[in-house]
Scaffold this motif. Structure first.
Motif, PDB file in Angstrom:
ATOM      1  N   LEU A 465       0.817  -1.210   0.000  1.00 28.87           N
ATOM      2  CA  LEU A 465       0.000   0.000   0.000  1.00 28.87           C
ATOM      3  C   LEU A 465       0.854   1.264   0.000  1.00 28.87           C
ATOM      4  O   LEU A 465       1.789   1.402   0.780  1.00 28.87           O
ATOM      5  N   ARG A 466       0.480   2.200  -0.861  1.00 32.70           N
ATOM      6  CA  ARG A 466       1.101   3.513  -0.905  1.00 32.70           C
ATOM      7  C   ARG A 466       0.419   4.446   0.099  1.00 32.70           C
ATOM      8  O   ARG A 466      -0.611   4.110   0.671  1.00 32.70           O
ATOM      9  N   HIS A 467       1.023   5.632   0.265  1.00 31.73           N
ATOM     10  CA  HIS A 467       0.359   6.657   1.071  1.00 31.73           C
ATOM     11  C   HIS A 467      -0.947   7.074   0.403  1.00 31.73           C
ATOM     12  O   HIS A 467      -0.996   7.272  -0.807  1.00 31.73           O
ATOM     13  N   ASN A 468      -1.973   7.221   1.210  1.00 29.24           N
ATOM     14  CA  ASN A 468      -3.246   7.769   0.732  1.00 29.24           C
ATOM     15  C   ASN A 468      -3.426   9.135   1.375  1.00 29.24           C
ATOM     16  O   ASN A 468      -4.116   9.289   2.380  1.00 29.24           O
ATOM     17  N   MET A 469      -2.790  10.141   0.805  1.00 29.79           N
ATOM     18  CA  MET A 469      -2.808  11.469   1.414  1.00 29.79           C
ATOM     19  C   MET A 469      -4.170  12.148   1.291  1.00 29.79           C
ATOM     20  O   MET A 469      -4.420  13.152   1.956  1.00 29.79           O
ATOM     21  N   GLY A 470      -5.040  11.617   0.446  1.00 30.47           N
ATOM     22  CA  GLY A 470      -6.347  12.237   0.276  1.00 30.47           C
ATOM     23  C   GLY A 470      -7.426  11.679   1.184  1.00 30.47           C
ATOM     24  O   GLY A 470      -8.531  12.208   1.233  1.00 30.47           O
ATOM     25  N   SER A 471      -7.110  10.636   1.926  1.00 28.92           N
ATOM     26  CA  SER A 471      -8.155   9.963   2.704  1.00 28.92           C
ATOM     27  C   SER A 471      -8.805  10.891   3.716  1.00 28.92           C
ATOM     28  O   SER A 471     -10.035  10.912   3.870  1.00 28.92           O
ATOM     29  N   SER A 472      -8.000  11.680   4.426  1.00 26.62           N
ATOM     30  CA  SER A 472      -8.550  12.525   5.486  1.00 26.62           C
ATOM     31  C   SER A 472      -9.488  13.598   4.951  1.00 26.62           C
ATOM     32  O   SER A 472     -10.329  14.119   5.691  1.00 26.62           O
TER      33      SER A 472
END
Length: 836
Positions: A465-472
Motif C-alpha cells: 500500500l502507498r500513502h493515501n494522502m487524500g483519505s482525510s
C-alpha cells in the motif's frame, strides 16, 4: 505452457556447462561424448575434474537451494540442472556497519534477479537481467523481443566438476571475496560514502549457509577511503565519510547476500488501477495482434491462496486460512517493552484481510535468538529491524518478483528515534486535549500506542500500500469534534494517510485518547480487499474488468474509500499532515489548540538540569506545526482537483478547478492568520530563553515562505491556464487573487497604522517577489516567465503600489514605517525603469 521473455532490473546468474568423463557418483550431461570431454579425460588441467577430486572427504557440506561445499579455504556451489534458467532474487544487506555513516545492520544495499544457464566453454555465466519487454513464445514477435533484450554477463565461472543429475560445481571463493557490484556496493554507494576499491587481504567470506529455497552468503568487506578535510566540489550525489576512515584510511562492512528461488510459475498478476493506492511494477508487452505496444502495470502484493482442502469454502465466500500466512518477526535487538506494541500493529491488519476472505493471514512474532538454522538477513523471513539511529523515522520496503509483483519478503527499518518524532507530534497536536501528552517523557502505555500506529502504517507499505494522502479529506471537519462519530469511524479513513493525530478536537469535546490516534480504517480494509481478494477470473484481462467494477460500485456507495495519491502537487485534497474536508476550518481549530499549548510549554517541558533544550525543541515543533497549517491552506489557491475515473463513472469530470469560494477563503485565512503578525507566537517568555535575537526569525521565515510560494510564477501560471480552460466565472483569477492578497498584506496603506518589523519584512518580500516576475533572475526560463499573465498582473500591481506607498509614506506618523514605504517606492521605481 506458454513461455515469455520477461523484463527485469535484477541480477541473473547463468550457468554454462559442457560434458566430462563419467566419474563415480555422477551422471554426465547429455554432451558427455563430445571431443572436449575426451580432451578433458586425457588430462587437461583446466577442464572439469572427477567429483571426488574436487569435493574431497575434507569437504564440509550444507545442503539446500545450492549444495554448498567448503574444502579447506575454498567455497563451492553445486547447482543442480533443475535450477538452470530458473529466476532468483539476490538481496544484499548490511549485517554490521561502521559507525557514523547513517546505514545500519539489516538495511538493504542491493537487489537483483538472477538465473543460471550453461555457457559454451565449460563455464557458468553470471547474467544480469535488464530486459524491459515481454512477448508470448507462441507469437511471431517473440524472437524479435528476445533478440532485442540480451542480458549482460556479469561473471564467468569455470566448471570444476559435475555432480549427480548433471549438476555443476563451481568455485565461488574469489567472486564473493571480490569487489563485484551485483553482490557488493554499487558505484553510487561508494561515491556516497567516499569509498575506494576493496582491499583484498582484509576481505573474506565469513560463512555460507544453504536452506531449501535460499542460500545465504556473509562476507566481510574492507574498502579504502581517503577522507576530505576541506569543502568538496559540487556533486549530484550527497556524500559523507565514515569516521573510521579518518582513523585508518579504511572502512570495514559486513554484508549478507540472500539467493532466493522465485516460483517456477509466477503468481497471477493484478492490473494496477490509479483509484486504489498500490505500489506497482511494469513491463512493455508485445503481441502479434496489437496495434500498439502495451505497458503492463501490475500491483505488488503477497501470494495468498486458500489451502487445497478449503477451496470450495473460499469460493463460497467463507473465511479460510491461507496456505502461507504473512509473518513478520521482531528483531531481538528491540527493547522488550515495545515488542508487544509492534506486534499489535502488525496483527491489526488481520481484520483487513478478513474482508479479502482470509483469517489469520498476517501475524507478528518474536524472533528466537537460539535458532541457529536461520538469520535475520535470511530472505525467507520478513523482519522488523530495530536500528540504533538518531534518525526520527521508520520505513517499510518490500522485495518482490518482477514478473508478477509477488512480494517475497520485507525488512522494515525502525529507527530508535522515531519515538522522539511521535512524542513531539503528539504533544503539539494533542496536548490541549490529552493531559498525558503534557510532559517530556510519556508513560509507556501512551508511547506504546504511538509505536503501534506507526508499526501498522509501515506494515501497510510492506503489504503493497502507498500513502493515501487524500483519505482525510473525506471527513467533514465538524465530525472530527463529534466523539461518537470519531469512535465509530476514526478521524481518517486510512492509516496510510499522514493524518497523524486529531488536532481539530477541542478540550470541550471530551474526546477519549483512542479517538486521537490513527487506526486501520475503511479505506485500508477496502484496499486490502481489492488487492488480495480473488476474482476467480480466467485471465488477467478478465480480472481487470471484475476489479474495475469493484471500484465503481464501492466508491458509489462509500466515498470515504477514495484514494488521493501522495504524488499530486496540485490537488489540495491530497496533502500530508492535514485533516478534514476544509483546510481553513481545520487549521483554525488547530491554531486554537496551539495558542492553548504555547503558554504552557515552559511548564510542560521542564526537567531537572535542562538548559531549555526541551523548550527550544518543542517550540520549534510548534512553529513547524503552525507552518503546516499555513501550507495546507496555501495549496487550495490555484488548486486543481484530480479524480481518476473509468468510463463507467460519469457523475463528474476527472479534472476540475478548486471552487472559487474555497480559494478566496484560503487567501482571506492567510491574510488573517499568517500575514498579520501572529504575535501570540512571539512569546518573549520562551524566545528570551531559547533564541538569540540576532538569529534568523522562524516565524518571519514561515510568513515569507508562504508569501513567496503564493506569488510564485508556477502558481500564477497555473491559475491563468485554468482560467483559460474553465472561464473566469468558474475560476479564481490571478488578478482577483492579487487584489484580495493586497488588501491583507498592505492594509496599513489605508489604515495608516504603524507597520511592525515582521510586516515590513513581509512587504519587502512581496515587492521582491513581483519584481522577480517582471525581471526574472538569470537561469529562469524566459518563456515561462514572460509569456504569462503573471507578468502583466505583477507589473500592474507594482505600478499602483508605487503610487500608493509613496502617498502613504507622507501620512505616516511612525518614522520606521515612513522610511519603509519610501524604500518600497524607490525599489519599485528602479524595477520598473532600471535606467532611472
Amino acid at each position: 505452457m506458454k513461455k515469455y521473455v520477461i523484463a527485469s532490473l535484477f541480477v541473473c546468474i547463468a550457468v554454462s556447462a559442457v560434458a566430462k568423463k563419467k566419474h563415480k557418483g555422477a551422471t554426465p550431461p547429455p554432451a558427455a561424448k563430445s571431443a572436449d570431454s575426451t580432451a578433458s579425460a586425457a588430462g587437461s588441467k583446466k577442464g572439469p575434474k572427477p567429483y571426488d577430486k574436487v569435493i574431497t572427504d575434507k569437504a564440509v557440506t550444507k545442503k539446500g537451494l545450492f549444495n554448498v561445499h567448503k574444502v579447506e579455504d575454498k567455497w563451492y556451489f553445486e547447482i543442480p540442472d533443475s535450477l538452470l534458467k530458473r529466476e532468483m532474487i539476490v538481496t544484499t544487506r548490511y549485517t554490521k556497519t561502521a559507525g557514523g555513516g547513517g546505514v545500519y545492520a539489516g538495511e538493504m544495499e542491493n537487489q537483483q534477479t538472477i538465473l543460471w544457464e550453461r555457457g559454451p566453454n565449460k563455464n557458468v555465466l553470471l547474467r544480469v537481467v535488464t530486459v524491459i519487454g515481454v512477448a508470448d513464445s507462441t507469437s511471431d514477435i517473440y524472437k524479435a523481443v528476445t533478440n532485442s533484450n540480451l542480458n549482460p554477463i556479469a561473471e564467468s565461472f569455470d566448471i570444476k566438476a559435475y555432480g549427480k543429475d548433471s549438476s555443476v560445481v563451481i568455485d565461488v571463493s574469489d567472486y564473493f571475496k571480490g569487489d563485484n557490484q551485483p553482490i557488493s556496493l554499487g558505484a553510487y554507494t561508494k561515491k556516497r560514502f567516499n569509498l575506494g576499491g576493496q582491499i583484498g587481504d582484509r576481505s573474506y567470506i565469513q560463512s555460507i549457509n544453504s536452506y531449501p529455497i535460499n542460500t545465504e552468503v556473509r562476507v566481510v568487506r574492507t574498502f579504502g577511503s581517503t577522507p576530505s578535510f576541506g569543502p568538496s566540489a559540487p556533486s549530484p550525489i550527497p556524500s559523507t565519510t565514515f569516521p573510521a576512515a579518518y582513523a585508518t584510511g579504511a572502512v570495514t562492512l559486513e554484508m549478507n547476500n540472500s539467493f532466493i528461488l522465485l516460483p517456477k510459475v509466477p503468481m497471477a498478476r493484478r492490473s494496477y488501477d490509479s483509484r486504489v493506492g498500490f505500489f506497482a511494477d511494469d513491463f512493455v508487452e508485445f503481441g502479434d495482434n496489437q496495434q500498439k505496444a502495451e505497458n503492463n502495470v501490475f500491483i505488488c502484493r503477497w501470494r495468498l491462496e486458500a489451502k487445497d482442502e478449503d477451496m470450495v469454502k473460499w469460493k463460497n465466500g467463507e473465511l479460510v486460512e491461507p496456505k502461507k500466512p504473512i509473518v513478520y518477526y521482531i528483531d531481538p535487538a528491540t527493547p522488550k517493552k515495545w515488542r508487544p506494541y509492534l506486534i499489535a500493529g502488525i496483527n491489526d491488519w488481520q481484520k483487513a484481510f478478513e474482508q479479502a476472505g482470509f483469517k489469520n493471514a498476517i501475524m507478528g512474532k518474536e524472533w528466537d535468538p537460539k535458532d541457529s538454522t536461520s538469520n535475520l538477513e535470511d530472505a525467507r523471513f520478513s523482519v522488523l529491524r530495530y536500528l540504533p539511529s538518531e534518525v526520527a523515522n521508520a520505513y517499510g520496503p518490500n522485495v518482490h518478483d518482477p514478473r508478477s509483483g509477488e512480494i517475497i519478503e520485507s525488512h522494515i527499518g525502525w529507527y530508535h528515534n522515531v519515538m522522539k518524532l511521535v512524542h513531539d507530534w503528539y504533544m503539539i497536536q494533542a496536548a490541549a486535549v490529552d493531559p498525558k501528552a503534557r510532559k517530556m517523557e510519556f508513560d509507556d502505555e501512551l508511547m506504546g500506542q504511538l509505536i503501534r500506529f506507526v508499526s501498522s502504517h509501515e506494515v501497510g507499505h510492506t503489504l503493497g500500500l502507498r500513502h493515501n494522502m487524500g483519505s482525510s479529506s473525506r471527513t467533514p471537519v465538524e465530525k472530527l469534534r463529534d466523539k461518537d462519530w470519531v469512535t465509530a469511524h476514526g478521524h481518517t479513513a486510512s492509516i496510510m494517510d499522514y493524518a497523524r493525530f486529531n488536532y481539530v478536537a477541542q478540550p470541550e469535546d471530551n474526546m477519549p485518547e483512542t479517538n486521537m490516534f490513527p487506526r486501520i480504517g475503511d479505506y485500508d480494509k477496502w484496499a486490502i480487499q481489492w488487492g488480495y481478494k480473488s476474482s476467480f477470473a480466467a485471465n488477467e484481462k478478465e480480472d481487470q474488468k471484475i476489479t474495475n467494477k469493484w471500484i465503481v460500485d464501492s466508491l458509489k456507495v462509500n466515498p470515504r474509500l477514495w484514494f488521493g495519491t501522495e504524488s499530486n502537487p496540485f490537488d489540495p485534497r491530497s496533502q500530508t499532515e492535514d485533516l478534514g474536508d476544509n483546510s481553513m476550518k481545520a487549521s483554525e481549530y488547530g491554531l486554537r489548540n496551539l495558542k492553548r499549548i504555547i503558554v504552557q510549554l515552559p511548564e510542560w517541558t521542564k526537567e531537572e538540569a535542562d538548559r531549555y533544550e526541551n523548550l527550544r525543541d518543542v517550540y520549534s515543533a510548534l512553529v513547524g506545526q503552525y507552518g503546516r497549517y499555513m501550507g495546507h491552506v496555501l495549496k487550495n489557491v490555484g488548486g486543481v482537483y484530480e479524480t481518476p475515473k473509468s468510463i463507467e463513472q460519469k457523475d463528474e469530470e476527472v479534472y476540475e478547478p478548486t471552487p472559487t469560494a474555497i480559494q478566496k477563503e484560503a487567501v482571506t485565512f492567510l491574510n488573517k492568520q499568517c500575514f498579520e503578525t501572529p504575535s501570540w507566537l512571539l512569546n518573549k517568555e520562551i524566545l528570551n530563553k531559547i533564541s538569540n535575537p540576532v538569529a534568523s526569525e522562524s516565524v518571519s521565515n514561515v510568513q515569507v515562505a508562504i508569501l513567496n510560494n503564493l506569488l510564485s510564477v508556477g502558481r500564477m501560471n497555473r491559475m491563468a491556464v485554468t482560467s483559460n480552460r474553465f472561464g473566469d466565472k468558474k475560476t479564481y483569477t490571478v488578478d482577483v487573487m492579487m487584489e484580495d492578497l493586497k488588501k491583507g498584506v498592505w492594509s496599513e496603506l489605508t489604515s495608516h497604522k504603524p507597520i511592525d518589523g515582521l510586516r515590513r519584512n513581509l512587504q519587502k518580500a512581496y515587492v521582491d517577489a513581483l519584481i522577480g516576475i517582471i525581471n526574472p533572475a538569470p537561469g529562469q526560463s524566459p518563456t515561462l516567465v514572460r509569456n504569462n499573465d503573471a507578468v502583466s498582473v505583477a507589473r500592474a500591481q507594482l505600478v499602483v503600489l508605487k503610487t500608493q506607498s509613496a502617498a502613504a509614506a507622507n501620512g505616516m506618523g511612525d518614522k520606521m514605517s515612513k522610511y519603509h514605504l519610501q524604500d518600497i517606492a524607490a525599489r519599485i521605481t528602479k524595477a520598473l525603469d532600471p535606467k532611472s
